[in-house]
Design a protein around this motif. Structure first.
Motif, PDB file in Angstrom:
ATOM      1  N   ARG A  31       0.823  -1.215   0.000  1.00  0.00           N
ATOM      2  CA  ARG A  31       0.000   0.000   0.000  1.00  0.00           C
ATOM      3  C   ARG A  31       0.854   1.261   0.000  1.00  0.00           C
ATOM      4  O   ARG A  31       0.499   2.283   0.598  1.00  0.00           O
ATOM      5  CB  ARG A  31      -0.960   0.006   1.194  1.00  0.00           C
ATOM      6  CG  ARG A  31      -1.964  -1.127   1.179  1.00  0.00           C
ATOM      7  CD  ARG A  31      -2.998  -0.991   2.275  1.00  0.00           C
ATOM      8  NE  ARG A  31      -3.962  -2.076   2.235  1.00  0.00           N
ATOM      9  CZ  ARG A  31      -5.031  -2.095   1.456  1.00  0.00           C
ATOM     10  NH1 ARG A  31      -5.272  -1.071   0.660  1.00  0.00           N
ATOM     11  NH2 ARG A  31      -5.862  -3.126   1.473  1.00  0.00           N
ATOM     12  N   THR A 195      -4.135   8.047  -9.895  1.00  0.00           N
ATOM     13  CA  THR A 195      -4.352   6.990  -8.911  1.00  0.00           C
ATOM     14  C   THR A 195      -4.252   7.542  -7.493  1.00  0.00           C
ATOM     15  O   THR A 195      -4.987   7.131  -6.604  1.00  0.00           O
ATOM     16  CB  THR A 195      -3.316   5.858  -9.086  1.00  0.00           C
ATOM     17  OG1 THR A 195      -1.983   6.383  -8.924  1.00  0.00           O
ATOM     18  CG2 THR A 195      -3.429   5.231 -10.452  1.00  0.00           C
ATOM     19  N   LYS A 196      -3.342   8.471  -7.287  1.00  0.00           N
ATOM     20  CA  LYS A 196      -3.223   9.127  -5.974  1.00  0.00           C
ATOM     21  C   LYS A 196      -4.379  10.090  -5.750  1.00  0.00           C
ATOM     22  O   LYS A 196      -4.901  10.192  -4.622  1.00  0.00           O
ATOM     23  CB  LYS A 196      -1.882   9.860  -5.881  1.00  0.00           C
ATOM     24  CG  LYS A 196      -1.685  10.685  -4.608  1.00  0.00           C
ATOM     25  CD  LYS A 196      -1.878   9.865  -3.341  1.00  0.00           C
ATOM     26  CE  LYS A 196      -0.803   8.815  -3.176  1.00  0.00           C
ATOM     27  NZ  LYS A 196      -0.913   8.112  -1.881  1.00  0.00           N
ATOM     28  N   GLU A 199      -7.334   8.480  -4.374  1.00  0.00           N
ATOM     29  CA  GLU A 199      -7.214   8.214  -2.946  1.00  0.00           C
ATOM     30  C   GLU A 199      -7.524   9.467  -2.132  1.00  0.00           C
ATOM     31  O   GLU A 199      -8.012   9.371  -1.003  1.00  0.00           O
ATOM     32  CB  GLU A 199      -5.796   7.738  -2.619  1.00  0.00           C
ATOM     33  CG  GLU A 199      -5.438   6.387  -3.237  1.00  0.00           C
ATOM     34  CD  GLU A 199      -4.019   5.977  -2.919  1.00  0.00           C
ATOM     35  OE1 GLU A 199      -3.384   6.644  -2.069  1.00  0.00           O
ATOM     36  OE2 GLU A 199      -3.523   5.005  -3.512  1.00  0.00           O
TER      37      GLU A 199
END
Length: 226
Positions: A31, A195-196, A199
């Motif tokens: 992760r 992708t970040k 999050e």
């Protein structure tokens, strides 16, 4: 027998898929943003080629087939913009202004630094689209006569650094708007940054996804004048 296997197109395809799957598994286990599946896949492929002394030409028998999907992948970016059409309409001018500013800053800084350090023209043209997603960056580099291998490495490093630094810069510069966070992340670090951004939040992810396509279009236009 060994040469027959490694020179088969299936070798490059299977190695790439297996390496990427391994990268996904490692990323899920750790992760950690730095354990990006794409980065891990590249390192694993390089390790296999070096360890078994396999020529790059052998890997490219299958690797070139995978590269054929870059064209369709570029077209699919339009679908992402379409899916986020409501968000784009709501924030049209901030998106356009932010993506334009980001693209100009990216290309301008690369161009000036390359000139300052006296880099070869082919290297300069390879680095100019480093903040675009890979399919668009490769297309720009090829059309401008840049070294595609350098372009792909530059895109990868840009995306990885952006994914790692995006939350930090948002905190340091007190950027609290989800729209601004998403646009900035996608504009400078394309898919890896997105992708970040996902999050960070749903809005950030959507805006980052939009900026990939918009910045790609703007960068293609700007590259015609350099």
């Amino acid at each position: 027998m060994f040469e027959t296997v490694v020179y088969s197109p299936l070798f490059g395809i299977v190695l790439s898929i297996a390496a990427f799957e391994a990268g996904i598994w490692i990323q899920k286990k750790t992760r950690k943003a730095i354990c990006n599946p794409l980065v891990i896949a590249i390192l694993l492929c390089i390790a296999v080629l070096v360890l078994f002394d396999i020529p790059l030409e052998a890997y490219n028998k299958g690797g070139d087939i995978i590269n054929l999907f870059l064209g369709p992948a570029t077209a699919v970016l339009a679908l992402n913009i379409y899916n986020q059409m409501d968000v784009l309409k709501k924030h049209f001018w901030p998106v356009l202004a932010g993506c334009t500013a980001g693209s100009i800053t990216s290309i301008g800084s690369v161009f000036l630094l390359c000139k300052a350090f006296g880099l070869d023209d082919s290297i300069t043209k390879a680095l100019l689209p480093k903040s675009c997603t890979t399919p668009i960056a490769v297309g720009i580099a090829e059309s401008q006569g840049g070294v595609v291998a350098i372009t792909m490495v530059a895109v990868l490093l840009t995306g990885l650094i952006g994914a790692l630094a995006a939350p930090l810069f948002a905190k340091v510069f007190h950027i609290k708007s989800p729209v601004a966070q998403g646009l900035a992340t996608g504009a400078c670090s394309h898919a890896l940054g997105t992708t970040k951004a996902l999050e960070m939040g749903e809005v950030q992810g959507a805006m980052s996804g939009i900026s990939i396509g918009v910045c790609g279009i703007i960068t293609v236009i700007l590259s015609l004048f350099l």
